[in-house]
Enzyme design. Sequence first.
Site, PDB file in Angstrom:
ATOM      1  CG  HIS A  19      26.212  73.133  90.709  1.00  0.00           C
ATOM      2  ND1 HIS A  19      26.646  73.279  92.077  1.00  0.00           N
ATOM      3  CD2 HIS A  19      25.767  74.304  90.670  1.00  0.00           C
ATOM      4  CE1 HIS A  19      26.301  73.980  92.776  1.00  0.00           C
ATOM      5  NE2 HIS A  19      25.748  74.901  91.873  1.00  0.00           N
ATOM      6  CG  ASP A  50      24.072  77.852  94.898  1.00  0.00           C
ATOM      7  OD1 ASP A  50      24.349  76.657  94.172  1.00  0.00           O
ATOM      8  OD2 ASP A  50      25.099  78.497  95.172  1.00  0.00           O
ATOM      9  CD  GLU A  90      28.461  76.455  90.149  1.00  0.00           C
ATOM     10  OE1 GLU A  90      28.164  77.534  89.465  1.00  0.00           O
ATOM     11  OE2 GLU A  90      28.168  76.279  91.372  1.00  0.00           O
ATOM     12  CD  GLU A  91      28.383  76.468  94.786  1.00  0.00           C
ATOM     13  OE1 GLU A  91      28.976  77.482  94.535  1.00  0.00           O
ATOM     14  OE2 GLU A  91      27.163  76.474  94.845  1.00  0.00           O
ATOM     15  CD  GLU A 149      39.333  72.793  79.942  1.00  0.00           C
ATOM     16  OE1 GLU A 149      39.521  73.940  80.419  1.00  0.00           O
ATOM     17  OE2 GLU A 149      39.629  71.977  80.932  1.00  0.00           O
ATOM     18  CG  ASP A 185      24.001  77.588  89.962  1.00  0.00           C
ATOM     19  OD1 ASP A 185      23.649  77.294  91.140  1.00  0.00           O
ATOM     20  OD2 ASP A 185      25.098  78.013  89.859  1.00  0.00           O
TER      21      ASP A 185
END
Length: 793
Positions: free
Chosen positions: A383, A394, A431-432, A443, A460
């Site tokens: 991400h 991160d 993502e966070e 999806e 990540d």
Amino acid sequence: MDEKKTSLKARKTSLFKKLLALSVLGSAFSLYYLSEPSNSHVENELMRSGSGIFPSGSSLTEEVLKETYLKALETNYAGNWSEKYTSEPHLPGTNYGFVEWTARKFEEYGLKSEVDTYDIYVSYPHEHSLKLLSSEDELVYEAPLKEDELEEDPTSVGDDLVPTFLAYAANGNVTAEFVYCNYGTKGDFDLLKANGVDVTGKIAIIRYGSIFRGLKVKFAQENGAVGVLLYSDPGDDFGITPENGYDTYPNGPARNPSSVQRGSVQFLSARPGDPTTPGYASKPGVPRADPHDSIGKIPVLPISYKEVKPILTKLNGYGKSAEKIGGEGWVGELSNFSYSLGPNPEYKLNLYSDQIYNITPLWNVYGTIPGKNPKEVIIIGNHRDAWIKGGAGDPNSGSAVILEIARGFNELTKLGWKPERTIIFASWDGEEYLLLGSTEFGENFAKQLQLKVVAYLNLDVACIGSRLEMGASPVLNSLLRSVAKKLPYPKGGTLYSHFVEKANDKIHNLGSGSDYTVFLERLGIPSVDMSFTVDVHDAVYQYHSNYDSFYWMSRFGDPGFVYHNLMAKYLGLIALELSEKKLIDFKIKDYATELQNYYQSTIASIPDDWTDKPASFAGFFEHFQNNKFIEEITDSNYKSEVKCNAKTSKKTKKHHHHHHGNFTLSKLTNKVSKQLEDLILVAALFDDKVSEAQFAYDNSDDLSLWQKLKLRLTIRSLNNKLKFFERNFLFHKGLKDRSWFRHIVFASGRYTGYEGQTLPGLKEAIEDNDIEEAARWLGILMGTIKRVKAGLK
Ligand SMILES: *[C@@H]1O[C@H](CO)[C@@H](O)[C@H](O)[C@H]1NC(C)=O
Ligand SMILES: *[C@@H]1O[C@H](CO)[C@@H](O)[C@H](O)[C@H]1NC(C)=O
Ligand SMILES: *[C@@H]1O[C@H](CO)[C@@H](O)[C@H](O)[C@H]1NC(C)=O
Ligand SMILES: *[C@@H]1O[C@H](CO)[C@@H](O)[C@H](O)[C@H]1NC(C)=O
């Protein structure tokens, strides 16, 4: 505006228009590289017969590719990309500049890039305050809710810093007495209740650690708390504390006392993704559901240990002792706090939090290297969004590594390399906030992904220390080990010998908390997640705080970006093995063996009085008659294949209802054990067949045309079985009470979030003391194993 920028904007606009148009028409949109080629399968195969199918004596052997790749990574630009990505704030759905920059880098490295947009429900910080009041409403202390600005660390200074906040925390303004609730696990709240500590109407003060933060809020809310304060306790810093003589950041490796962990408080284990679009993609115009099954209703603030101290010390001497009710596990190392639970009737807190809730565009960026076989795809993802301006660990250590891998692969494409399988790089947004970009992508393209993707490789927090940690679907374990044996470790030995020494060779099972979740746990795609994390004497990681900065990374996290470089080499070689080997490099026996381990440890927790209690166990027979193995999913059989595991034949049901008498549970568990033992044998034989086919392929020069054709059919059949193997472990109806999760072997733990739960259906039925439900899951497992076994034979 330069030319490249314009063309990117144009591409984005046209993609967006296309999406709108197509959603109006009601047809599914597919990215070009995920869509089926227009030729039929057979036609396509035949068109490509001849030299392309067998080794053609090309100079680009796997060995040459790997050497070239490693040579490219002898230069190391990870620090450059880290510096770039940590130079501006980039919360989800903000900083389109980074979107464009990433897409441009992808193009520069020869990838076809594009931007994919989703409209997602998010919250952004607005206002907050926290006041300690006397019972007479006098202000005793007001927490600044700010991290210190450090002269040494430029990322911690300026007017563009992201405030301390927790995404998806409810808006509210509450005033109440407060109690200490340890880690806020389900067990912690149960113990408080058992000891007469009533959380109802109170503000729960909870330390970070042990479980995912959103679940702390969920359990506090379920126990009647009106607000929550989450703080970082120095007791969770593994002894790297000022009390033990370590200087604090920026002068030393200990946590800066003002450091605050931001984060999302969404209920990860209920389901990830946009809270308003459960199970479907957040495209314009889709219906929006009430989000409160996955987000809370009470306000929550994060706070540093420096700022929580004047508040918690007010509990000294009030209420029970945390240690008396829960032992040492309830006591942290916040100096001057006696770890009394409270409340203290003399004091209360006023907690105010206001955020802006909005539906806003989020942007994934993809970069593709088309492979010779477009029906087999490898995805490498990481991400891009971060909580703070920096985010050097991160996620930008991952983002830097991804760009390094793309740079290395570009050296191969320059030599004329076209991978056997298509490789897609993904830079996820959101993502966070809870795996938003990857989940909506999963999806949106569920079908194409299930048809095509061989494996998903996730990064990540790729690098915040020197200790390798890995989680994976067990089919990949052998590959991860063999590649690690080929790389030297900076402190001596190989990466593999380091892993054996530090992790005891243990590749753990995946839970949740990063972007692999939708791939593995909803779509049944084998996944990997890896990082160089904090080792015993490494500096404390300043997680989700302003101090997860380029300065911290350069001084403490990874001076010289040595481990970033090693990660790029490691993951790049893994991707090459997966893309270049003619036979997909999975080991099915490892999966079967792990499955047996999970099973044995799960049934060991079955209560004694269950084992020989007779019952009809109708649920057991409901599912285990479906022996059809998924070995080829195509556009036309997709629906029936993915639902295969949930088919319930009425005839079967009746038949068993009438003809079988009562059973004991131990009889059923023994049946499953027996099946598992058989599966291990069958899997070992299957792996041998795969090795033989690979060997035959590697030495196919002397085969006759007829033998070559036969081998080609064998390879195709084996590769399909390998590719679709894990899809067989999906149960279409999903887990009980959280049907988004469909994998019967791997899920996010419902009480832990990050940590995985293996065989979740069965394990939770046992935890819930529900014998019929346990029997039902034994039946689902039995049916699955039987058909996998039959399919591998
Ligand atoms: C990377 O950073 C170094 C040091 O700042 C600089 O000398 C070099 O030119 C940069 N390289 C690239 C490709 O940006
Ligand atoms: C929060 O509530 C308190 C009283 O309960 C009130 O004094 C204060 O003005 C409120 N704050 C905001 C921002 O509404
Ligand atoms: C905190 O405790 C230390 C001893 O551990 C003591 O010297 C100090 O005065 C205390 N500080 C406060 C504010 O109570
Ligand atoms: C089977 O078990 C049920 C309870 O689950 C009991 O009511 C029934 O009598 C049993 N039948 C036989 C044939 O033992």
